[in-house]
Write a protein that holds these residues in place. Structure first.
Motif, PDB file in Angstrom:
ATOM      1  N   GLY A  16      10.629  30.746  15.999  1.00 16.23           N
ATOM      2  CA  GLY A  16      10.277  30.065  17.238  1.00 16.23           C
ATOM      3  C   GLY A  16      11.380  29.154  17.739  1.00 16.23           C
ATOM      4  N   SER A  17      11.049  28.443  18.823  1.00 18.54           N
ATOM      5  CA  SER A  17      12.023  27.571  19.474  1.00 18.54           C
ATOM      6  C   SER A  17      11.424  26.196  19.728  1.00 18.54           C
ATOM      7  N   LEU A  18      12.306  25.212  19.768  1.00 21.02           N
ATOM      8  CA  LEU A  18      11.952  23.851  20.166  1.00 21.02           C
ATOM      9  C   LEU A  18      13.138  23.263  20.920  1.00 21.02           C
ATOM     10  N   ARG A  19      12.847  22.302  21.793  1.00 22.15           N
ATOM     11  CA  ARG A  19      13.920  21.571  22.451  1.00 22.15           C
ATOM     12  C   ARG A  19      13.708  20.081  22.218  1.00 22.15           C
ATOM     13  N   LEU A  20      14.703  19.454  21.631  1.00 19.85           N
ATOM     14  CA  LEU A  20      14.681  18.011  21.417  1.00 19.85           C
ATOM     15  C   LEU A  20      15.420  17.317  22.568  1.00 19.85           C
ATOM     16  N   SER A  21      14.921  16.141  22.924  1.00 19.52           N
ATOM     17  CA  SER A  21      15.563  15.331  23.954  1.00 19.52           C
ATOM     18  C   SER A  21      15.832  13.941  23.407  1.00 19.52           C
ATOM     19  N   CYS A  22      16.890  13.329  23.888  1.00 12.15           N
ATOM     20  CA  CYS A  22      17.226  11.957  23.492  1.00 12.15           C
ATOM     21  C   CYS A  22      17.742  11.235  24.730  1.00 12.15           C
ATOM     22  N   ALA A  23      16.976  10.263  25.178  1.00  4.88           N
ATOM     23  CA  ALA A  23      17.352   9.494  26.352  1.00  4.88           C
ATOM     24  C   ALA A  23      17.990   8.181  25.923  1.00  4.88           C
ATOM     25  N   ALA A  24      19.195   7.938  26.414  1.00  6.07           N
ATOM     26  CA  ALA A  24      19.924   6.711  26.087  1.00  6.07           C
ATOM     27  C   ALA A  24      19.836   5.726  27.243  1.00  6.07           C
ATOM     28  N   SER A  25      19.670   4.460  26.905  1.00  7.80           N
ATOM     29  CA  SER A  25      19.647   3.417  27.924  1.00  7.80           C
ATOM     30  C   SER A  25      20.371   2.187  27.403  1.00  7.80           C
ATOM     31  N   GLY A  26      20.802   1.338  28.336  1.00  4.95           N
ATOM     32  CA  GLY A  26      21.511   0.130  27.948  1.00  4.95           C
ATOM     33  C   GLY A  26      22.974   0.193  28.357  1.00  4.95           C
TER      34      GLY A  26
END
Length: 122
Positions: A16-26
């Motif tokens: 199967g598949s997955l998509r990870l996300s990482c949002a950076a702020s600052g």
């Protein structure tokens, strides 16, 4: 200070598949590299993939051809598309940001996300 917020982990069957996300702020420096690392139980944390601000990528041999790292610079977000997942991909995945003001200097920022669990199992 930089904050990294990850999302997208979960349970998936082999193949199967997955998509990870990482949002950076600052206060993000323009010279930076963002990466995904993973740590399985009883093992060392290892680099999975990284991408520089100009789009140069680096992958662990174990994920080449299956995982793709990408960024949306306008959103300060890095993604990890994971396809053809295997049981050995099971781990906690961590987002990492390294940044600096001057190219010749050491990294001044080194921040980690809280981690997201990826479990590959039938």
């Amino acid at each position: 200070q930089v904050q990294l917020v990850e999302s997208g982990g979960g349970l998936v069957q082999p193949g199967g598949s997955l998509r990870l996300s990482c949002a950076a702020s600052g206060s993000i420096f323009s010279l930076n590299v963002m990466g995904w690392y993973r740590q399985a139980p009883g093992k060392q944390r290892e680099l999975v993939a990284s991408i520089t601000v100009v789009g140069s990528t680096n992958y662990a041999d174990s994920v080449k051809g299956r995982f793709t790292i990408s960024t949306d610079n306008a959103k300060n977000t890095v993604y990890l598309q994971m396809n053809s997942l295997k049981s050995e991909d099971t781990a906690v995945y961590y987002c990492n940001y390294k940044g600096k003001r001057v190219a010749a200097s050491p990294w001044q920022h080194d921040y980690w996300g809280q981690g997201t669990q990826v479990t590959v199992s039938s």
